[in-house]
Design a protein around this motif. Sequence first.
Motif, PDB file in Angstrom:
ATOM      1  N   ARG A  42      62.091 -38.727 -12.548  1.00 14.38           N
ATOM      2  CA  ARG A  42      61.425 -39.177 -13.772  1.00 14.38           C
ATOM      3  C   ARG A  42      61.860 -40.555 -14.258  1.00 14.38           C
ATOM      4  NH1 ARG A  42      57.362 -35.966 -13.290  1.00 14.38           N
ATOM      5  NH2 ARG A  42      57.765 -33.779 -13.668  1.00 14.38           N
ATOM      6  N   ARG A  43      62.511 -41.316 -13.405  1.00 13.03           N
ATOM      7  CA  ARG A  43      62.887 -42.671 -13.784  1.00 13.03           C
ATOM      8  C   ARG A  43      61.747 -43.624 -13.448  1.00 13.03           C
ATOM      9  NH1 ARG A  43      69.198 -43.466 -12.138  1.00 13.03           N
ATOM     10  NH2 ARG A  43      70.021 -41.859 -13.502  1.00 13.03           N
ATOM     11  N   ALA A  44      61.715 -44.737 -14.136  1.00 15.54           N
ATOM     12  CA  ALA A  44      60.632 -45.701 -13.964  1.00 15.54           C
ATOM     13  C   ALA A  44      60.976 -46.733 -12.892  1.00 15.54           C
ATOM     14  CB  ALA A  44      60.352 -46.406 -15.273  1.00 15.54           C
ATOM     15  N   THR A  45      60.028 -46.947 -11.998  1.00 14.98           N
ATOM     16  CA  THR A  45      60.137 -47.983 -10.986  1.00 14.98           C
ATOM     17  C   THR A  45      59.111 -49.057 -11.326  1.00 14.98           C
ATOM     18  OG1 THR A  45      60.793 -46.395  -9.297  1.00 14.98           O
ATOM     19  CG2 THR A  45      59.914 -48.499  -8.521  1.00 14.98           C
ATOM     20  N   PRO A  46      59.535 -50.297 -11.559  1.00 14.33           N
ATOM     21  CA  PRO A  46      58.570 -51.335 -11.913  1.00 14.33           C
ATOM     22  C   PRO A  46      57.729 -51.754 -10.702  1.00 14.33           C
ATOM     23  CG  PRO A  46      60.782 -52.246 -11.818  1.00 14.33           C
ATOM     24  CD  PRO A  46      60.908 -50.776 -11.602  1.00 14.33           C
ATOM     25  N   VAL A  47      56.408 -51.864 -10.937  1.00 15.13           N
ATOM     26  CA  VAL A  47      55.474 -52.312  -9.905  1.00 15.13           C
ATOM     27  C   VAL A  47      54.796 -53.558 -10.455  1.00 15.13           C
ATOM     28  CG1 VAL A  47      53.471 -51.712  -8.505  1.00 15.13           C
ATOM     29  CG2 VAL A  47      55.094 -49.932  -9.164  1.00 15.13           C
TER      30      VAL A  47
END
Length: 119
Positions: A42-47
């Motif tokens: 549930r962590r955010a990965t920047p795209v």
Amino acid sequence: MNIKCSFCQMPYTLSRVEMLDALQEMDAKKLSHYDAHCPRCRRATPVERKRMEMFFPNWREALKQFESEMKAHPQHEAPAPSSAPKPEAASAPQAESKPEKAPAKAKPAGAKKAHAKKK
């Protein structure tokens, strides 16, 4: 679009609808990247916006087409689950209920003391 989580290294995909939503949000808020959340940690990965636009070059036309399809065929929301019991469960016979377990036999109180004294 395939993405690999920056934290747990799990590969996952963004569907076309998710990409449309992300591109629309980035365009409205003037963002340079989208935070794709990993389904595992549930962590955010920047795209980056450039990368998304590279995978979906004609997204504005696709968004217009998607919106026209949704107007032509509206989707109804699923009903919220209620806390009231279902009618089938209320009319079920009581014979199907689980039998109660008999209480476990208690050990004699002097058994532990006898082992302790043998030392």
